[in-house]
Design a protein around this motif. Structure first.
Motif, PDB file in Angstrom:
ATOM      1  N   ASP A 126       0.558 -88.258  18.245  1.00  0.00           N
ATOM      2  CA  ASP A 126      -0.947 -87.676  18.759  1.00  0.00           C
ATOM      3  C   ASP A 126      -0.323 -86.148  19.560  1.00  0.00           C
ATOM      4  OD1 ASP A 126       0.493 -86.639  21.503  1.00  0.00           O
ATOM      5  OD2 ASP A 126       0.009 -88.107  22.514  1.00  0.00           O
ATOM      6  N   ILE A 127      -1.512 -85.438  18.829  1.00  0.00           N
ATOM      7  CA  ILE A 127      -1.087 -83.598  18.276  1.00  0.00           C
ATOM      8  C   ILE A 127      -1.544 -82.993  20.065  1.00  0.00           C
ATOM      9  CG2 ILE A 127      -1.232 -81.404  17.320  1.00  0.00           C
ATOM     10  CD1 ILE A 127      -0.941 -83.509  14.870  1.00  0.00           C
ATOM     11  N   GLU A 128      -0.965 -82.702  20.526  1.00  0.00           N
ATOM     12  CA  GLU A 128      -1.334 -81.401  21.450  1.00  0.00           C
ATOM     13  C   GLU A 128      -1.640 -80.717  20.942  1.00  0.00           C
ATOM     14  OE1 GLU A 128      -0.689 -82.356  25.925  1.00  0.00           O
ATOM     15  OE2 GLU A 128       0.387 -80.256  25.638  1.00  0.00           O
ATOM     16  N   LEU A 129      -2.538 -79.929  21.331  1.00  0.00           N
ATOM     17  CA  LEU A 129      -3.084 -77.782  21.232  1.00  0.00           C
ATOM     18  C   LEU A 129      -3.281 -77.612  22.561  1.00  0.00           C
ATOM     19  CD1 LEU A 129      -3.982 -76.112  19.352  1.00  0.00           C
ATOM     20  CD2 LEU A 129      -6.145 -76.010  19.485  1.00  0.00           C
ATOM     21  N   GLN A 130      -1.999 -76.520  22.430  1.00  0.00           N
ATOM     22  CA  GLN A 130      -2.388 -75.793  24.162  1.00  0.00           C
ATOM     23  C   GLN A 130      -2.451 -74.343  24.174  1.00  0.00           C
ATOM     24  OE1 GLN A 130       2.026 -75.786  24.340  1.00  0.00           O
ATOM     25  NE2 GLN A 130       2.076 -78.001  24.767  1.00  0.00           N
ATOM     26  N   LEU A 131      -4.117 -74.262  24.135  1.00  0.00           N
ATOM     27  CA  LEU A 131      -5.103 -72.962  23.696  1.00  0.00           C
ATOM     28  C   LEU A 131      -4.819 -71.950  24.842  1.00  0.00           C
ATOM     29  CD1 LEU A 131      -8.219 -75.177  23.847  1.00  0.00           C
ATOM     30  CD2 LEU A 131      -7.184 -74.538  22.290  1.00  0.00           C
ATOM     31  N   PRO A 132      -4.581 -70.598  24.442  1.00  0.00           N
ATOM     32  CA  PRO A 132      -4.446 -69.644  24.795  1.00  0.00           C
ATOM     33  C   PRO A 132      -4.998 -69.707  26.326  1.00  0.00           C
ATOM     34  CG  PRO A 132      -5.120 -68.759  22.785  1.00  0.00           C
ATOM     35  CD  PRO A 132      -5.677 -70.401  22.630  1.00  0.00           C
ATOM     36  N   GLN A 133      -4.334 -68.911  27.377  1.00  0.00           N
ATOM     37  CA  GLN A 133      -4.099 -69.181  28.682  1.00  0.00           C
ATOM     38  C   GLN A 133      -5.075 -67.161  29.300  1.00  0.00           C
ATOM     39  OE1 GLN A 133      -5.160 -71.755  30.494  1.00  0.00           O
ATOM     40  NE2 GLN A 133      -4.312 -72.648  28.239  1.00  0.00           N
ATOM     41  N   TYR A 134      -5.581 -66.840  30.225  1.00  0.00           N
ATOM     42  CA  TYR A 134      -5.831 -66.421  30.693  1.00  0.00           C
ATOM     43  C   TYR A 134      -4.947 -66.146  31.839  1.00  0.00           C
ATOM     44  CZ  TYR A 134      -7.769 -61.900  33.670  1.00  0.00           C
ATOM     45  OH  TYR A 134      -7.156 -60.776  34.007  1.00  0.00           O
ATOM     46  N   LEU A 135      -3.819 -64.919  31.958  1.00  0.00           N
ATOM     47  CA  LEU A 135      -3.151 -64.824  33.093  1.00  0.00           C
ATOM     48  C   LEU A 135      -3.055 -63.370  33.707  1.00  0.00           C
ATOM     49  CD1 LEU A 135      -0.213 -65.305  34.551  1.00  0.00           C
ATOM     50  CD2 LEU A 135       0.247 -64.876  32.585  1.00  0.00           C
ATOM     51  N   ARG A 136      -3.254 -63.296  35.231  1.00  0.00           N
ATOM     52  CA  ARG A 136      -2.962 -62.080  35.476  1.00  0.00           C
ATOM     53  C   ARG A 136      -1.861 -61.686  36.753  1.00  0.00           C
ATOM     54  NH1 ARG A 136      -8.273 -59.046  38.672  1.00  0.00           N
ATOM     55  NH2 ARG A 136      -6.631 -57.783  40.216  1.00  0.00           N
ATOM     56  N   LEU A 137      -1.172 -60.698  36.495  1.00  0.00           N
ATOM     57  CA  LEU A 137      -0.271 -60.580  37.611  1.00  0.00           C
ATOM     58  C   LEU A 137      -0.018 -59.230  38.639  1.00  0.00           C
ATOM     59  CD1 LEU A 137       2.291 -61.197  38.997  1.00  0.00           C
ATOM     60  CD2 LEU A 137       3.895 -60.325  36.498  1.00  0.00           C
ATOM     61  N   ASP A 138      -0.686 -59.529  39.652  1.00  0.00           N
ATOM     62  CA  ASP A 138      -0.660 -58.544  40.602  1.00  0.00           C
ATOM     63  C   ASP A 138       0.305 -58.192  41.528  1.00  0.00           C
ATOM     64  OD1 ASP A 138      -3.500 -57.465  40.025  1.00  0.00           O
ATOM     65  OD2 ASP A 138      -3.457 -59.219  40.659  1.00  0.00           O
ATOM     66  N   THR A 139       0.938 -57.243  41.922  1.00  0.00           N
ATOM     67  CA  THR A 139       1.870 -56.965  43.338  1.00  0.00           C
ATOM     68  C   THR A 139       1.506 -55.949  43.803  1.00  0.00           C
ATOM     69  OG1 THR A 139       3.035 -55.296  42.102  1.00  0.00           O
ATOM     70  CG2 THR A 139       3.999 -56.702  41.133  1.00  0.00           C
ATOM     71  N   THR A 140       2.568 -55.629  45.484  1.00  0.00           N
ATOM     72  CA  THR A 140       1.566 -54.718  46.543  1.00  0.00           C
ATOM     73  C   THR A 140       1.551 -53.637  46.181  1.00  0.00           C
ATOM     74  OG1 THR A 140       3.288 -55.312  47.265  1.00  0.00           O
ATOM     75  CG2 THR A 140       1.847 -56.355  47.984  1.00  0.00           C
ATOM     76  N   GLU A 141       2.486 -54.010  45.316  1.00  0.00           N
ATOM     77  CA  GLU A 141       2.718 -51.669  44.551  1.00  0.00           C
ATOM     78  C   GLU A 141       1.811 -51.384  43.564  1.00  0.00           C
ATOM     79  OE1 GLU A 141       5.184 -53.934  45.613  1.00  0.00           O
ATOM     80  OE2 GLU A 141       5.757 -52.819  46.901  1.00  0.00           O
ATOM     81  N   ARG A 142       1.569 -53.010  42.581  1.00  0.00           N
ATOM     82  CA  ARG A 142       1.586 -52.447  41.083  1.00  0.00           C
ATOM     83  C   ARG A 142      -0.213 -53.126  40.665  1.00  0.00           C
ATOM     84  NH1 ARG A 142       4.658 -49.963  36.323  1.00  0.00           N
ATOM     85  NH2 ARG A 142       1.902 -50.123  35.695  1.00  0.00           N
ATOM     86  N   PRO A 143      -0.824 -52.977  41.294  1.00  0.00           N
ATOM     87  CA  PRO A 143      -2.113 -54.076  41.177  1.00  0.00           C
ATOM     88  C   PRO A 143      -2.116 -53.716  39.718  1.00  0.00           C
ATOM     89  CG  PRO A 143      -2.873 -52.976  43.138  1.00  0.00           C
ATOM     90  CD  PRO A 143      -1.452 -52.169  42.089  1.00  0.00           C
ATOM     91  N   TRP A 144      -2.750 -55.533  39.284  1.00  0.00           N
ATOM     92  CA  TRP A 144      -2.644 -55.963  38.024  1.00  0.00           C
ATOM     93  C   TRP A 144      -1.816 -55.137  37.167  1.00  0.00           C
ATOM     94  CZ3 TRP A 144      -7.962 -56.890  35.767  1.00  0.00           C
ATOM     95  CH2 TRP A 144      -8.755 -56.806  36.369  1.00  0.00           C
ATOM     96  N   LEU A 145      -0.926 -55.872  37.563  1.00  0.00           N
ATOM     97  CA  LEU A 145       0.401 -55.288  36.606  1.00  0.00           C
ATOM     98  C   LEU A 145       0.317 -56.228  35.103  1.00  0.00           C
ATOM     99  CD1 LEU A 145       3.087 -54.204  36.633  1.00  0.00           C
ATOM    100  CD2 LEU A 145       4.504 -56.422  37.715  1.00  0.00           C
ATOM    101  N   ALA A 146      -0.329 -57.099  35.143  1.00  0.00           N
ATOM    102  CA  ALA A 146       0.005 -57.181  33.358  1.00  0.00           C
ATOM    103  C   ALA A 146      -1.374 -58.338  33.722  1.00  0.00           C
ATOM    104  CB  ALA A 146       1.372 -58.343  33.637  1.00  0.00           C
ATOM    105  N   GLN A 147      -1.699 -58.456  32.729  1.00  0.00           N
ATOM    106  CA  GLN A 147      -2.441 -59.180  32.128  1.00  0.00           C
ATOM    107  C   GLN A 147      -2.911 -59.980  31.051  1.00  0.00           C
ATOM    108  OE1 GLN A 147      -7.038 -57.789  33.251  1.00  0.00           O
ATOM    109  NE2 GLN A 147      -6.533 -55.680  32.752  1.00  0.00           N
ATOM    110  N   GLY A 148      -3.544 -60.600  30.619  1.00  0.00           N
ATOM    111  CA  GLY A 148      -4.122 -60.971  29.175  1.00  0.00           C
ATOM    112  C   GLY A 148      -4.008 -62.761  28.908  1.00  0.00           C
ATOM    113  N   ALA A 149      -4.604 -62.799  27.089  1.00  0.00           N
ATOM    114  CA  ALA A 149      -4.076 -64.387  27.462  1.00  0.00           C
ATOM    115  C   ALA A 149      -2.159 -64.115  26.462  1.00  0.00           C
ATOM    116  CB  ALA A 149      -5.158 -63.805  25.151  1.00  0.00           C
ATOM    117  N   THR A 150      -2.240 -65.628  26.806  1.00  0.00           N
ATOM    118  CA  THR A 150      -0.874 -66.159  26.747  1.00  0.00           C
ATOM    119  C   THR A 150      -0.908 -66.561  24.972  1.00  0.00           C
ATOM    120  OG1 THR A 150      -1.101 -68.472  27.306  1.00  0.00           O
ATOM    121  CG2 THR A 150      -0.670 -66.358  28.439  1.00  0.00           C
ATOM    122  N   ASP A 151       0.267 -67.160  25.028  1.00  0.00           N
ATOM    123  CA  ASP A 151       1.182 -67.656  23.666  1.00  0.00           C
ATOM    124  C   ASP A 151      -0.123 -68.760  22.524  1.00  0.00           C
ATOM    125  OD1 ASP A 151       1.582 -65.319  22.728  1.00  0.00           O
ATOM    126  OD2 ASP A 151       3.484 -65.354  22.915  1.00  0.00           O
TER     127      ASP A 151
END
Length: 199
Positions: A126-151
């Motif tokens: 079989d072949i598995e396709l791992q589609l891009p995910q939406y990832l968001r990383l928030d910290t108490t000091e810096r909300p929205w530190l990182a966000q976007g699509a993964t590989d």
């Protein structure tokens, strides 16, 4: 004397009936000869009956559970599986700033839809396709530190061995990660991995 005569009479009757009995045993002209019964398939070296080439050892009532996640089971030809999910993880820790300061850090990471599409291309591959995910990383000091699509990822799985007597299975996997994500989450170059799964 009577017994001798009875024995002679029986012998004469048997001699007279022998040609008729021989003709009765022969098939009639033009009659089909009965076919020999088919013998069952011989067992393999381990004494277990031969399995059909497209046998799926992971099928049955728990097929989805057997084939989801990190497992040597494969999705066979003619089948496909689509899964999705959501994950949220909160991390609490500390970060050392220089040699004298230690700062507390609290972060929240969220990822969705975690979409995976698996398609069978042969009875054992079989072949598995791992589609891009939406990832968001928030910290108490810096909300929205990182966000976007993964590989994007692609994985091929090949079942190479199955022992029905020992109930063991082995599969090989080849994984490729392509740098298709957002700039802040994208890998610098494609990555490759080769591994094996066994149950």
């Amino acid at each position: 004397m009577t017994r001798v005569l009875q024995t002679a009479a029986l012998a004469m009757c048997a001699a007279a009936l022998s040609p008729a009995l021989a003709l009765a045993d022969q098939p009639a002209p033009g009659a089909a000869t009965p076919a020999a019964s088919a013998s069952p398939a011989p067992p393999n070296a381990g004494g277990f009956p031969q399995l059909p080439p497209n046998f799926d050892p992971c099928g049955g009532p728990q097929e989805l559970l057997n084939k989801f996640g990190l497992t040597p089971c494969v999705v066979p030809l003619g089948e496909a599986m689509l899964s999705a999910g959501y994950s949220s993880a909160k991390v609490n820790g500390t970060v050392t700033a220089g040699a004298v300061a230690t700062l507390p850090v609290s972060a929240l990471a969220r990822e969705f839809p975690q979409a995976l599409l698996t398609v069978g291309i042969t009875p054992r591959t079989d072949i598995e396709l791992q589609l891009p995910q939406y990832l968001r990383l928030d910290t108490t000091e810096r909300p929205w530190l990182a966000q976007g699509a993964t590989d994007t990822g692609v994985e091929m799985k090949q079942r190479v061995a199955f022992d029905p007597l020992a109930a063991t299975m082995t599969s090989l996997i080849v994984q490729v990660k392509l740098p298709t994500g957002s700039p802040s989450l994208r890998a610098a170059s494609p990555s490759y991995a080769l591994g094996a799964l066994q149950s």
